[in-house]
Design a protein around this motif. Sequence first.
Motif, PDB file in Angstrom:
ATOM      1  N   HIS A 100      -2.934 -22.884  -0.866  1.00 22.45           N
ATOM      2  CA  HIS A 100      -1.646 -23.167  -1.513  1.00 22.45           C
ATOM      3  C   HIS A 100      -0.469 -22.622  -0.725  1.00 22.45           C
ATOM      4  O   HIS A 100       0.337 -21.837  -1.211  1.00 22.45           O
ATOM      5  CB  HIS A 100      -1.624 -22.605  -2.945  1.00 22.45           C
ATOM      6  CG  HIS A 100      -2.439 -23.415  -3.891  1.00 22.45           C
ATOM      7  ND1 HIS A 100      -2.162 -24.726  -4.182  1.00 22.45           N
ATOM      8  CD2 HIS A 100      -3.543 -23.113  -4.597  1.00 22.45           C
ATOM      9  CE1 HIS A 100      -3.048 -25.191  -5.030  1.00 22.45           C
ATOM     10  NE2 HIS A 100      -3.915 -24.248  -5.309  1.00 22.45           N
ATOM     11  N   LEU A 147      -2.694 -25.351 -10.125  1.00 24.08           N
ATOM     12  CA  LEU A 147      -3.389 -24.653  -9.053  1.00 24.08           C
ATOM     13  C   LEU A 147      -4.771 -25.250  -8.796  1.00 24.08           C
ATOM     14  O   LEU A 147      -5.340 -25.082  -7.732  1.00 24.08           O
ATOM     15  CB  LEU A 147      -3.522 -23.166  -9.404  1.00 24.08           C
ATOM     16  CG  LEU A 147      -2.207 -22.409  -9.243  1.00 24.08           C
ATOM     17  CD1 LEU A 147      -2.270 -21.064  -9.921  1.00 24.08           C
ATOM     18  CD2 LEU A 147      -1.884 -22.254  -7.761  1.00 24.08           C
ATOM     19  N   ALA A 160       4.760 -11.081 -10.987  1.00 25.54           N
ATOM     20  CA  ALA A 160       5.559 -10.827  -9.791  1.00 25.54           C
ATOM     21  C   ALA A 160       5.374  -9.389  -9.304  1.00 25.54           C
ATOM     22  O   ALA A 160       5.256  -9.139  -8.105  1.00 25.54           O
ATOM     23  CB  ALA A 160       7.027 -11.113 -10.072  1.00 25.54           C
ATOM     24  N   ALA A 163       5.544 -13.517 -16.462  1.00 25.64           N
ATOM     25  CA  ALA A 163       5.948 -13.886 -15.104  1.00 25.64           C
ATOM     26  C   ALA A 163       6.389 -12.642 -14.338  1.00 25.64           C
ATOM     27  O   ALA A 163       6.040 -12.451 -13.173  1.00 25.64           O
ATOM     28  CB  ALA A 163       7.075 -14.915 -15.147  1.00 25.64           C
ATOM     29  N   TYR A 211      10.533 -13.685  -6.325  1.00 24.00           N
ATOM     30  CA  TYR A 211      10.853 -13.560  -7.752  1.00 24.00           C
ATOM     31  C   TYR A 211      11.014 -12.107  -8.171  1.00 24.00           C
ATOM     32  O   TYR A 211      10.786 -11.755  -9.318  1.00 24.00           O
ATOM     33  CB  TYR A 211       9.786 -14.292  -8.575  1.00 24.00           C
ATOM     34  CG  TYR A 211       9.747 -15.754  -8.192  1.00 24.00           C
ATOM     35  CD1 TYR A 211      10.703 -16.626  -8.694  1.00 24.00           C
ATOM     36  CD2 TYR A 211       8.820 -16.230  -7.272  1.00 24.00           C
ATOM     37  CE1 TYR A 211      10.722 -17.956  -8.300  1.00 24.00           C
ATOM     38  CE2 TYR A 211       8.828 -17.561  -6.879  1.00 24.00           C
ATOM     39  CZ  TYR A 211       9.787 -18.417  -7.393  1.00 24.00           C
ATOM     40  OH  TYR A 211       9.816 -19.726  -7.006  1.00 24.00           O
ATOM     41  N   LEU A 217      -2.015 -15.974 -16.163  1.00 22.73           N
ATOM     42  CA  LEU A 217      -1.559 -17.342 -15.926  1.00 22.73           C
ATOM     43  C   LEU A 217      -1.810 -18.213 -17.149  1.00 22.73           C
ATOM     44  O   LEU A 217      -1.278 -19.305 -17.260  1.00 22.73           O
ATOM     45  CB  LEU A 217      -2.292 -17.953 -14.728  1.00 22.73           C
ATOM     46  CG  LEU A 217      -1.720 -17.644 -13.354  1.00 22.73           C
ATOM     47  CD1 LEU A 217      -2.614 -18.222 -12.266  1.00 22.73           C
ATOM     48  CD2 LEU A 217      -0.311 -18.194 -13.220  1.00 22.73           C
ATOM     49  N   LEU A 262       1.716 -22.503  -7.823  1.00 22.60           N
ATOM     50  CA  LEU A 262       1.662 -21.296  -7.004  1.00 22.60           C
ATOM     51  C   LEU A 262       2.861 -20.391  -7.278  1.00 22.60           C
ATOM     52  O   LEU A 262       2.735 -19.176  -7.428  1.00 22.60           O
ATOM     53  CB  LEU A 262       1.643 -21.665  -5.524  1.00 22.60           C
ATOM     54  CG  LEU A 262       1.739 -20.407  -4.677  1.00 22.60           C
ATOM     55  CD1 LEU A 262       0.359 -19.818  -4.453  1.00 22.60           C
ATOM     56  CD2 LEU A 262       2.475 -20.644  -3.397  1.00 22.60           C
ATOM     57  N   ARG A 263       4.051 -20.994  -7.343  1.00 24.16           N
ATOM     58  CA  ARG A 263       5.252 -20.197  -7.599  1.00 24.16           C
ATOM     59  C   ARG A 263       5.135 -19.467  -8.936  1.00 24.16           C
ATOM     60  O   ARG A 263       5.559 -18.312  -9.053  1.00 24.16           O
ATOM     61  CB  ARG A 263       6.497 -21.087  -7.584  1.00 24.16           C
ATOM     62  CG  ARG A 263       6.922 -21.500  -6.184  1.00 24.16           C
ATOM     63  CD  ARG A 263       8.119 -22.419  -6.213  1.00 24.16           C
ATOM     64  NE  ARG A 263       8.466 -22.897  -4.879  1.00 24.16           N
ATOM     65  CZ  ARG A 263       9.319 -22.286  -4.059  1.00 24.16           C
ATOM     66  NH1 ARG A 263       9.926 -21.180  -4.451  1.00 24.16           N
ATOM     67  NH2 ARG A 263       9.568 -22.776  -2.870  1.00 24.16           N
ATOM     68  N   ARG A 264       4.557 -20.132  -9.913  1.00 21.75           N
ATOM     69  CA  ARG A 264       4.348 -19.467 -11.198  1.00 21.75           C
ATOM     70  C   ARG A 264       3.428 -18.259 -11.014  1.00 21.75           C
ATOM     71  O   ARG A 264       3.681 -17.183 -11.555  1.00 21.75           O
ATOM     72  CB  ARG A 264       3.760 -20.447 -12.215  1.00 21.75           C
ATOM     73  CG  ARG A 264       4.693 -21.573 -12.639  1.00 21.75           C
ATOM     74  CD  ARG A 264       5.805 -21.073 -13.527  1.00 21.75           C
ATOM     75  NE  ARG A 264       5.291 -20.538 -14.778  1.00 21.75           N
ATOM     76  CZ  ARG A 264       4.929 -21.279 -15.815  1.00 21.75           C
ATOM     77  NH1 ARG A 264       5.057 -22.594 -15.763  1.00 21.75           N
ATOM     78  NH2 ARG A 264       4.463 -20.720 -16.910  1.00 21.75           N
ATOM     79  N   ALA A 265       2.365 -18.442 -10.224  1.00 14.03           N
ATOM     80  CA  ALA A 265       1.448 -17.330  -9.972  1.00 14.03           C
ATOM     81  C   ALA A 265       2.177 -16.188  -9.273  1.00 14.03           C
ATOM     82  O   ALA A 265       1.898 -15.015  -9.532  1.00 14.03           O
ATOM     83  CB  ALA A 265       0.265 -17.803  -9.124  1.00 14.03           C
ATOM     84  N   LEU A 266       3.134 -16.529  -8.425  1.00  7.08           N
ATOM     85  CA  LEU A 266       3.866 -15.492  -7.690  1.00  7.08           C
ATOM     86  C   LEU A 266       4.938 -14.826  -8.551  1.00  7.08           C
ATOM     87  O   LEU A 266       5.620 -13.912  -8.095  1.00  7.08           O
ATOM     88  CB  LEU A 266       4.520 -16.091  -6.447  1.00  7.08           C
ATOM     89  CG  LEU A 266       3.563 -16.619  -5.375  1.00  7.08           C
ATOM     90  CD1 LEU A 266       4.338 -17.191  -4.206  1.00  7.08           C
ATOM     91  CD2 LEU A 266       2.636 -15.503  -4.895  1.00  7.08           C
ATOM     92  N   GLY A 267       5.104 -15.299  -9.778  1.00  7.74           N
ATOM     93  CA  GLY A 267       6.024 -14.619 -10.682  1.00  7.74           C
ATOM     94  C   GLY A 267       7.199 -15.443 -11.158  1.00  7.74           C
ATOM     95  O   GLY A 267       8.104 -14.913 -11.809  1.00  7.74           O
ATOM     96  N   ALA A 268       7.216 -16.740 -10.832  1.00 10.17           N
ATOM     97  CA  ALA A 268       8.309 -17.583 -11.330  1.00 10.17           C
ATOM     98  C   ALA A 268       8.088 -17.889 -12.802  1.00 10.17           C
ATOM     99  O   ALA A 268       6.962 -18.129 -13.225  1.00 10.17           O
ATOM    100  CB  ALA A 268       8.383 -18.877 -10.536  1.00 10.17           C
ATOM    101  N   PRO A 315       0.530 -23.777 -15.030  1.00 13.23           N
ATOM    102  CA  PRO A 315       0.174 -23.259 -13.699  1.00 13.23           C
ATOM    103  C   PRO A 315      -1.320 -23.377 -13.371  1.00 13.23           C
ATOM    104  O   PRO A 315      -1.668 -23.691 -12.239  1.00 13.23           O
ATOM    105  CB  PRO A 315       0.625 -21.797 -13.749  1.00 13.23           C
ATOM    106  CG  PRO A 315       0.883 -21.494 -15.177  1.00 13.23           C
ATOM    107  CD  PRO A 315       1.209 -22.782 -15.856  1.00 13.23           C
ATOM    108  N   THR A 316      -2.185 -23.157 -14.363  1.00 14.52           N
ATOM    109  CA  THR A 316      -3.624 -23.214 -14.044  1.00 14.52           C
ATOM    110  C   THR A 316      -4.037 -24.631 -13.664  1.00 14.52           C
ATOM    111  O   THR A 316      -4.831 -24.835 -12.746  1.00 14.52           O
ATOM    112  CB  THR A 316      -4.477 -22.726 -15.235  1.00 14.52           C
ATOM    113  OG1 THR A 316      -4.078 -23.467 -16.397  1.00 14.52           O
ATOM    114  CG2 THR A 316      -4.275 -21.266 -15.489  1.00 14.52           C
TER     115      THR A 316
END
Lengths: 228, 410
Positions: free
Chosen positions: A97, B408, A86, A82, A114, A58, B321-327, B404-405
């Motif tokens: 969150h 979050l 994913a 990214a 994603y 991150l 969060l979306r970035r953490a999920l891979g966005a 993202p950090t």
Amino acid sequence: MASTPLVEATDLGKTFAGPVPVEALRDATLTIEGGEQVAIVGPSGSGKSTLLNLLGLLTDSSAGSYRLDGLDTTGLSERQRASLRAERIGFVFQEFHLMGPRSSLENTELGLLYRRFPKRERRRRAEEALVAVGLEDRIGTKVDRLSGGERQRVAIARAIVGKPRLLLADEPTGNLDEANSMAVLDLFAALREENTAQVIVTHDPLVADHCDRRITLRYGRIESGGPR
Amino acid sequence: MRRPTVRRSGVRPLDFLRESAAELSGQPVRSLLTLVGIAIGVSSVVVSVLLVTTVRFQVSDQFDARLATQVVVAPSGSDSAPGPEPESAEAPWRQDGVDRVRAIPSVTAVASTVRSQFDQVVRPNALVDPTAIPETTAVFGVDPLAVPELDGDLRGPGWSAWHAAHAERVAIVPERAAAAHGLQGVEVGDRIFISGLDFTVVGTVGPVPRLPVLETGILVPDTTLIRHFAADATTRRLLVVTQPGAAPDVAEVLAPALLPTDPAALAVSRPVSDVTLRQAVDQNLTNLGLVLGLVVAVIGSFAVANTSLASVMRRYGEFGLRRALGASPFHIGVHVLTDATLLGFGGGMIGAVAGEAIMLGVAANRHWQPVIDVRIPLLAIAVATLVGALAGAYPARVASRIEPTEALRR
Ligand SMILES: Nc1ncnc2c1ncn2[C@@H]1O[C@H](COP(=O)(O)OP(=O)(O)O)[C@@H](O)[C@H]1O
Ligand SMILES: [Mg+2]
């Protein structure tokens, strides 16, 4: 032939620029095998979250190298990082969150959004994950209506729905009572069978005791427990 | 050592739409307020443009009606005829022809005019040396009823059919001609001199709205003009005024009624300058519609940008969060852009339908012929969608740059 460790960090460091630069992490060297459960402990401000964010791609490291699943991550573009997040990494946070107005199912599906999975496939896998965390009767419920323990289980379902190789959890039980904390630990324990390594930042000795290993941070350095 | 490659992840385009639809319906009040705001703007533009189009038709009709009340008859080929022949100095039609035209029910006025072949020297009295007069003046031969029939405000008795029949030297002096040719203060009963002949002033007249050219010369009976000055036969006109809308029909029958023996000798025409006038009006109203549309588009884009930016701030943590999920940052930007575009599209749809409905209601209420032009609502929807997308560009950029950090940590 020795297998490659899942996580191989060497002299990893992170300095935050500013009027007074903050060296949040220094010379962190650690390895984590697939399926291993590692606790990260240490006082507040010792760099636990920073280490977790580095392992989760991150944020960029300022020094050292990090191989994930044998892949050198230095110099990867944000787009590639990214993609790696994913495909191979799952996150769980103290604050959950989650998207309150949406259902458990929709929140869980987000873990696959994603990755170009078709909607139908996302739904099927999300239902499976919710069953795995014991929320089969809360699938259509809006997250706003769930208890704290249930919410964290939705968050875990979202993190594991993509079957990540590495699960990163920052104080996952910080907002939960003991019974719910234990339930979360049971869920994590089950992941070892899937060969999913877990890194759990925690203040809770109970949680730390539960893990295979413990890495202790102090003042941005690994005090003990880094390399095997 | 094993060196796996990074597989590129991504989002199916339809999923961006799904996510935006879920996001917007998850915030129904907020979305509705923005949608209503855009819809009001779009509907007001649609209504005003449709109204302008409808009113334009009304206006055009009015202009048509006014202009359609005039028909002009001239000798055929009068524009190209080089000079007058002795016989042709007289009108090609006779009085009984004019009477027949006047008898047509929808004809309200008839006036015959002809101009002298040469302009004449006009003096207020015999004391003025004719060689000292710098400019000559046109003399028009008109029939006795011409001035009032052309809506001119005649002061004085004018002349009668008897004067006309005897080619009496009587004149009507338009104020404009008097002012231009040294005849200021001339009154009924005065005598003026036209090329040495004395004429009794039997009237003065202000503007002649239907044939302003008459204001520029001295008016005398038709017969008097022919007797004393040469008439330019090519300028011979019979101006026929009709009831609104009757002009085309009157124009049809005019030549045979006037000159049954040789209708082809007459050229019947209707004024054309009005078409130009109508186009000018059309253009003005169209521009008004465009300006209004532009104003609403600007206001609308600020509204969407505002909502969009507020939502980016609210969703700060979610984007982390979306970035953490891979966005990727790009994906986050597309999410925000899709939201804004969808808002613009939705607001445009509602506004276009509402605007069309309002317009139909107004038209029905006013007994107007509604102008149903689907291109206008469709264009409004397209523009609203585009405005949404443009307005979302900056918020999308802001969202894509979220760390993202940071996000979050909330
Ligand atoms: N974005 C940042 N900018 C500047 N300093 C930061 C930032 N993030 C963390 N820090 C600092 O780095 C140190 C480690 O932070 P963190 O990793 O969050 O500690 P922990 O999670 O162990 O409490 C702290 O001193 C913190 O103030
Ligand atoms: Mg922390």
